[in-house]
Design a protein around this motif. Structure first.
Motif, PDB file in Angstrom:
ATOM      1  N   TYR A 311      31.615  31.638  36.372  1.00 41.52           N
ATOM      2  CA  TYR A 311      31.525  33.328  36.646  1.00 41.52           C
ATOM      3  C   TYR A 311      32.423  33.756  36.158  1.00 41.52           C
ATOM      4  O   TYR A 311      32.832  34.828  35.745  1.00 41.52           O
ATOM      5  CB  TYR A 311      30.155  34.220  38.122  1.00 41.52           C
ATOM      6  CG  TYR A 311      31.090  34.528  38.592  1.00 41.52           C
ATOM      7  CD1 TYR A 311      29.844  36.345  38.033  1.00 41.52           C
ATOM      8  CD2 TYR A 311      31.967  35.122  39.490  1.00 41.52           C
ATOM      9  CE1 TYR A 311      30.528  37.520  39.054  1.00 41.52           C
ATOM     10  CE2 TYR A 311      31.678  36.606  40.281  1.00 41.52           C
ATOM     11  CZ  TYR A 311      31.427  37.211  39.464  1.00 41.52           C
ATOM     12  OH  TYR A 311      31.632  38.756  39.998  1.00 41.52           O
ATOM     13  N   GLU A 313      34.982  33.591  34.858  1.00 41.32           N
ATOM     14  CA  GLU A 313      36.162  32.851  33.684  1.00 41.32           C
ATOM     15  C   GLU A 313      34.795  34.109  32.871  1.00 41.32           C
ATOM     16  O   GLU A 313      35.928  35.155  32.199  1.00 41.32           O
ATOM     17  CB  GLU A 313      35.096  31.550  33.243  1.00 41.32           C
ATOM     18  CG  GLU A 313      36.250  30.336  33.383  1.00 41.32           C
ATOM     19  CD  GLU A 313      35.699  29.477  32.855  1.00 41.32           C
ATOM     20  OE1 GLU A 313      34.711  29.424  31.429  1.00 41.32           O
ATOM     21  OE2 GLU A 313      36.360  28.479  33.242  1.00 41.32           O
ATOM     22  N   ARG A 314      33.629  34.672  33.413  1.00 43.77           N
ATOM     23  CA  ARG A 314      32.691  35.318  32.660  1.00 43.77           C
ATOM     24  C   ARG A 314      33.388  37.056  32.782  1.00 43.77           C
ATOM     25  O   ARG A 314      33.749  37.943  32.190  1.00 43.77           O
ATOM     26  CB  ARG A 314      31.432  35.725  32.692  1.00 43.77           C
ATOM     27  CG  ARG A 314      30.603  34.462  32.543  1.00 43.77           C
ATOM     28  CD  ARG A 314      29.415  34.517  31.901  1.00 43.77           C
ATOM     29  NE  ARG A 314      28.630  35.131  32.972  1.00 43.77           N
ATOM     30  CZ  ARG A 314      27.858  34.048  34.053  1.00 43.77           C
ATOM     31  NH1 ARG A 314      28.221  32.937  34.309  1.00 43.77           N
ATOM     32  NH2 ARG A 314      27.958  34.842  35.523  1.00 43.77           N
ATOM     33  N   THR A 315      33.259  37.166  34.013  1.00 44.93           N
ATOM     34  CA  THR A 315      33.999  38.536  34.629  1.00 44.93           C
ATOM     35  C   THR A 315      35.333  38.500  34.754  1.00 44.93           C
ATOM     36  O   THR A 315      35.898  40.266  33.995  1.00 44.93           O
ATOM     37  CB  THR A 315      33.773  38.092  36.589  1.00 44.93           C
ATOM     38  OG1 THR A 315      32.557  37.852  36.967  1.00 44.93           O
ATOM     39  CG2 THR A 315      34.005  39.508  37.022  1.00 44.93           C
ATOM     40  N   LYS A 317      37.061  38.516  31.831  1.00 44.13           N
ATOM     41  CA  LYS A 317      36.909  38.519  30.837  1.00 44.13           C
ATOM     42  C   LYS A 317      36.334  40.299  30.688  1.00 44.13           C
ATOM     43  O   LYS A 317      36.900  41.477  29.375  1.00 44.13           O
ATOM     44  CB  LYS A 317      36.666  37.643  29.347  1.00 44.13           C
ATOM     45  CG  LYS A 317      37.429  36.351  29.561  1.00 44.13           C
ATOM     46  CD  LYS A 317      36.125  35.801  28.099  1.00 44.13           C
ATOM     47  CE  LYS A 317      36.425  34.216  28.153  1.00 44.13           C
ATOM     48  NZ  LYS A 317      36.167  33.173  27.512  1.00 44.13           N
ATOM     49  N   ALA A 318      35.329  40.406  31.011  1.00 51.33           N
ATOM     50  CA  ALA A 318      34.524  41.540  31.474  1.00 51.33           C
ATOM     51  C   ALA A 318      35.282  42.646  31.771  1.00 51.33           C
ATOM     52  O   ALA A 318      35.236  43.463  31.416  1.00 51.33           O
ATOM     53  CB  ALA A 318      33.224  41.378  31.644  1.00 51.33           C
TER      54      ALA A 318
END
Length: 332
Positions: A311, A313-315, A317-318
């Protein structure tokens, strides 16, 4: 005449040496032996907010409950300021032994894209467990010319740039969530920044703005009928407002819950991480903790160590993409 030495016979010196080796652990100081068991002393948990607020109260509830599960004291230390990032900053110089932890609010993934920070939220932290998040919603005055989120979108399309909403500051979650939603809905809203929730409530209750995006400071006014809650921004309906749909249910895939949990410095022993994960996971079964979450309208958002790390890592980037799209990125 000499007798040959028996091949398996031990000398008196060897026997005494062996006995001393076996007895050695018992002779070590207690604090040395205790190091093998985690935890053997109090744990510091940083809450990067002032004392007395809802976030502080929630963190103290988690600390008390986790301390019971761990059999050790978990001491909350408040470090307010810098948008809630001082806990993450402190992890850069903390020993990765599990005795210094911090709350990991959403801002740690966003602010490094907006200004210089001394940490990378993915590389410099161990994400242990996610526990909860905040409830965000879109509310309007009771006399607004729309009753649902779809009605509001239709009104905004007919009146581009004329419908204003209050938020808690440029780059905050209440601001960015509505900007994301507006982009997906194809509408142009007029954002009005305020210094905090108290100012927003004063403005909307006084009729100076017709709409707001924020956390549950709107709740008592919705319950009294002074405001209308158009939608919440969670992944599912909030149990305090079961009749109010989410933004996603209304047709636009925008979810903003600001999940947060517990983290530590990079390089922690996986065995220590597991002990901490299991103890904090157990807090979500504690009636006292659940009552505190309910008091502040906060949902349970559990992620284990692997899921929480993914989560993060995704966040990260987002958040970078959102900040760049809004023109808020720091100058390189």
């Amino acid at each position: 005449m000499s007798h040959p030495r028996r091949p398996h016979a031990l000398s008196r010196r060897q026997v005494l040496a062996s006995a001393a080796a076996l007895a050695a652990p018992a002779l070590l100081p207690a604090h040395v032996l205790a190091q093998d068991k985690f935890p053997s002393r109090p744990i510091k948990l940083i809450a990067p907010w002032p004392t007395g607020g809802s976030s502080d109260a929630v963190m103290r509830a988690f600390a008390d409950s986790a301390g019971k599960a761990l059999g050790a004291t978990v001491i909350v230390e408040n470090k307010p300021g810098a948008g809630g990032t001082l806990g993450a900053s402190a992890m850069v110089s903390a020993a990765p032994d599990g005795y210094t932890l911090t709350q990991l609010p959403l801002g740690i993934y966003r602010l490094p894209h907006m200004q210089a920070m001394n940490f990378d939220p993915v590389k410099d932290l161990t994400h242990i467990v996610c526990l909860t998040g905040y409830t965000f919603g879109i509310a309007c005055t009771a006399d607004a010319p729309f009753k649902t989120l779809k009605d509001m979108v239709a009104y905004a399309k007919a009146n581009p740039g004329k419908l204003e909403y209050g938020h808690t500051g440029t780059g905050t979650t209440p601001h960015l969530a509505i900007e994301e939603f507006s982009d997906k809905a194809g509408i142009q809203l007029n954002p009005v920044p305020f210094k905090g929730s108290a100012e927003i409530m004063q403005a909307i209750l006084g009729g100076h703005i017709r709409m707001m995006s924020g956390t549950t400071e709107f709740a008592p006014h919705v319950q009294s009928g002074k405001l209308r809650l158009l939608a919440t921004l969670g992944s599912q309906r909030n149990k305090a407002f079961p009749d109010v749909p989410t933004v996603k249910e209304s047709g636009w895939d925008t979810i903003s819950e600001s999940p947060f949990g517990i983290g530590g410095p990079k390089g922690m022993d996986p065995a220590t991480v597991k002990v901490l994960h299991d103890a904090f996971r157990k807090t979500l079964e504690d009636p006292a903790v659940l009552a505190t979450l309910d008091k502040f309208f906060q949902p349970v958002i559990y992620m284990n160590t692997a899921d929480y790390t993914a989560y993060a890592e995704r966040t990260f980037k987002a958040e970078k993409a959102t900040i760049e799209r809004l023109g808020l990125a720091k100058k390189s």
